[in-house]
Scaffold this active site. Structure first.
Site, PDB file in Angstrom:
ATOM      1  N   ASP A   1      19.674 -18.070  29.599  1.00  0.00           N
ATOM      2  CA  ASP A   1      20.806 -16.664  29.095  1.00  0.00           C
ATOM      3  C   ASP A   1      22.074 -17.430  28.589  1.00  0.00           C
ATOM      4  O   ASP A   1      22.711 -16.815  27.931  1.00  0.00           O
ATOM      5  CB  ASP A   1      20.896 -15.703  30.022  1.00  0.00           C
TER       6      ASP A   1
ATOM      7  N   LYS B   1       9.197 -10.387  26.112  1.00  0.00           N
ATOM      8  CA  LYS B   1       9.643 -11.680  26.341  1.00  0.00           C
ATOM      9  C   LYS B   1       8.458 -12.475  26.899  1.00  0.00           C
ATOM     10  O   LYS B   1       8.093 -13.751  26.570  1.00  0.00           O
ATOM     11  CB  LYS B   1      10.943 -11.801  27.526  1.00  0.00           C
TER      12      LYS B   1
ATOM     13  N   GLN C   1      16.920 -10.123  34.248  1.00  0.00           N
ATOM     14  CA  GLN C   1      17.290  -9.038  33.365  1.00  0.00           C
ATOM     15  C   GLN C   1      18.419  -8.291  33.921  1.00  0.00           C
ATOM     16  O   GLN C   1      18.549  -7.623  35.098  1.00  0.00           O
ATOM     17  CB  GLN C   1      15.882  -8.297  33.228  1.00  0.00           C
TER      18      GLN C   1
HETATM   19  N1  GUN Z   1      19.478  -7.070  29.283  1.00  0.00           N
HETATM   20  C1  GUN Z   1      19.317  -6.900  27.888  1.00  0.00           C
HETATM   21  N2  GUN Z   1      19.331  -8.000  27.044  1.00  0.00           N
HETATM   22  C2  GUN Z   1      19.461  -9.075  28.138  1.00  0.00           C
HETATM   23  C3  GUN Z   1      19.534 -10.460  27.755  1.00  0.00           C
HETATM   24  O1  GUN Z   1      19.556 -11.048  26.796  1.00  0.00           O
HETATM   25  N3  GUN Z   1      19.409 -11.205  28.912  1.00  0.00           N
HETATM   26  C4  GUN Z   1      19.492 -10.439  30.116  1.00  0.00           C
HETATM   27  N4  GUN Z   1      19.570 -11.366  31.287  1.00  0.00           N
HETATM   28  N5  GUN Z   1      19.498  -9.203  30.379  1.00  0.00           N
HETATM   29  C5  GUN Z   1      19.574  -8.290  29.254  1.00  0.00           C
END
Ligand code: GUN
Length: 307
Positions: free
Chosen positions: A121, A54, A98
């Site tokens: 998100d 990311k 996350q």
């Molecule tokens: N953990 C795995 N994929 C994601 C995601 O797209 N967003 C978040 N916040 N945590 C994750």
């Protein structure tokens, strides 16, 4: 029939290019550099990989990235304090905490503390509610990616008979709302659905998001249907100790014999999620600044099927 493979890697790269163009134009013409804050608690290896990707993608698209790494022992109150600080920080336009979080932290409480305007998100109940009400909202990234992939085959989803297998808050439910917004006829199937193979075999568009490897079989697919596979499970390779492979929720090889188009795993939905996160960050920055909000949901004409 052998299905056309929907190349998520290429489509995600094309989307990322459009998002980067929009970010560069914002910086050049309006002195606005979108910023994404990512909060990682603990050192889950899979989460470390996601967060690294990311950060790289954010910076590579001309945006600012703010990484916050906290020990697994951090208290809920301290995490809430950080989220509050990021909510108030004007250079942060998007906040992603996350998941999964350690068991002693109430994830729902943390997600609900994020300013809905910065919730890139799309997990905040306000954004899910806005999506349900048909109001402008930040929508979750994986469902957005599924819609973009489906539109490379069907430029309009209107009138399509679509089935979503799985009803999670993160994929199934928001995806159903997005597809209703596209005027598809949507069935949401789940573990209590009766006659699932028959129900599935009526669908023009099948989206599998159930988290069960190779659950959807060839006999469930209407000939020519489009199949989008959200599942991703790492399984050991039989007879090859120590080796593993990634498998989707669809029995790919057999489903590809009847489907019209299908996403592979890996290389299908997965790469779309980060590109959609970057798109949400640009959209959030524009929303907060009162600028026109770009629509990244339509693939460029190059990515559409020509057959
Ligand atoms: N953990 C795995 N994929 C994601 C995601 O797209 N967003 C978040 N916040 N945590 C994750």
């Amino acid at each position: 029939m052998t299905a056309r493979i929907i190349d998520g890697k290429t489509i995600a790269a094309e989307l990322r290019g459009r998002v980067a163009d929009a970010a560069h134009r914002l910086a050049r013409d309006r002195a606005l550099v979108p910023g994404l804050a990512v909060v990682l608690v603990g050192s889950n290896p899979a989460s470390e990989v996601y967060v690294g990707s990311k950060t790289k993608a954010t910076v590579g698209s001309g945006m600012r990235s703010f990484d916050h790494r906290l020990p697994a022992t951090v208290g809920e109150a301290d995490l809430l304090t950080l989220v509050g600080r990021l909510n108030r920080d004007p250079v942060v336009h998007g906040i992603l905490v996350q998941l999964p979080l350690p068991a002693h932290i109430d994830s729902q409480k943390i997600l609900a503390a994020i300013d809905p305007a910065k919730d890139v998100d799309g997990f905040h109940p306000v954004n899910l509610g806005r999506l349900a009400a048909g109001l402008p909202a930040l929508a979750p990234c994986t469902p957005l990616g599924c819609i973009i992939l489906a539109k490379t085959v069907h430029p309009s989803l209107e009138g399509l008979d679509a089935i979503i297998i799985g009803r999670s808050n993160i994929v199934g439910k928001p995806l159903a709302l997005l597809m209703l917004g596209e005027n598809a006829t949507v069935t949401v199937a789940h573990s209590k659905t009766e006659n699932l193979p028959e129900v599935c075999a009526r669908a023009d568009l099948v989206i599998a998001a159930v988290g069960r490897p190779e659950f959807v079989r060839k006999s469930w697919i209407k000939p020519g249907a489009t199949v989008i596979d959200v599942g991703i499970t790492r399984l050991p390779v039989p007879g090859e100790p120590g080796k593993s492979k990634l498998v989707g929720d669809v029995a790919f090889a057999e489903a590809a014999e009847v489907a019209g188009a299908i996403t592979p795993v890996p290389g299908g939905v997965g790469p779309m999620t980060i590109s959609c996160l970057l798109a949400n960050t640009v959209r959030a920055a524009c929303m907060q600044a009162g600028f026109p909000i770009p629509d990244f949901s339509k693939p460029s004409s190059d990515e559409r099927s020509r057959d």
